[in-house]
Design a protein around this motif. Sequence first.
Motif, short mmCIF file in Angstrom:
data_model
loop_
_atom_site.label_atom_id
_atom_site.label_comp_id
_atom_site.label_asym_id
_atom_site.label_seq_id
_atom_site.Cartn_x
_atom_site.Cartn_y
_atom_site.Cartn_z
N GLN A 1 0.81 -1.21 0.00
CA GLN A 1 0.00 0.00 0.00
C GLN A 1 0.84 1.27 0.00
O GLN A 1 0.38 2.31 -0.41
N LEU B 1 -0.42 -5.42 -12.24
CA LEU B 1 -1.72 -5.89 -11.76
C LEU B 1 -1.55 -6.55 -10.39
O LEU B 1 -2.34 -6.31 -9.47
N HIS B 2 -0.52 -7.37 -10.23
CA HIS B 2 -0.29 -8.04 -8.95
C HIS B 2 -0.03 -7.03 -7.85
O HIS B 2 -0.53 -7.16 -6.73
N ALA C 1 -1.05 -3.90 -7.82
CA ALA C 1 -2.32 -3.20 -7.58
C ALA C 1 -3.24 -4.06 -6.71
O ALA C 1 -3.89 -3.55 -5.80
N ASP C 2 -3.26 -5.36 -6.98
CA ASP C 2 -4.08 -6.26 -6.16
C ASP C 2 -3.60 -6.30 -4.71
O ASP C 2 -4.39 -6.54 -3.80
N LEU C 3 -2.31 -6.08 -4.50
CA LEU C 3 -1.76 -6.04 -3.15
C LEU C 3 -1.98 -4.70 -2.47
O LEU C 3 -1.65 -4.53 -1.30
N ARG D 1 -7.41 -3.80 -13.67
CA ARG D 1 -8.26 -3.61 -12.49
C ARG D 1 -7.40 -3.04 -11.35
O ARG D 1 -6.18 -3.25 -11.30
N ASN D 2 -8.03 -2.31 -10.49
CA ASN D 2 -7.37 -1.70 -9.32
C ASN D 2 -6.31 -0.66 -9.69
O ASN D 2 -5.46 -0.33 -8.87
N LYS D 3 -6.34 -0.19 -10.93
CA LYS D 3 -5.38 0.84 -11.37
C LYS D 3 -6.14 2.10 -11.73
O LYS D 3 -7.29 2.05 -12.16
#
Length: 127
Positions: A23, A41-42, A44-46, A87-89
């Motif tokens: 984070q 992506l990984h 962002a997922d974290l 995603r998550n970006k």
Amino acid sequence: MTRTATLVCSLAAGILLLGASAQAANIVVTSTADSGPACTLHLADLGADVVKVEDTGAGDYARSLGLPPDGRSEPHAPSAFFRMVNRNKRSLALDLKAAAGRDAFLRLARRADVIVESFRPGVMAAL
């Protein structure tokens, strides 16, 4: 895998192995449809703050790879692949050839812990 993608994947693995939180990481991505988006992506997922920088013209060509998620071919609808790897970006369109776009990118880059790019050799140095 590109050297940049290997570095980012190593960073993601290091974060996981150390048990640290992603984070706190700020990541700027300019690469498109290669290993860069998948690796970020990984992160962002974290929980990392990943900002995807796209061209103001065509943008990321992965937007048009295949059909949109609903299976219909709506004009300008992002593809399922694009939605999956981004995603998550957050996304930002910048014209890096214009002074204002370059300045905005450099402000982002100064705050970033990691920059993932797949430009031709010398492009980053010219910014």
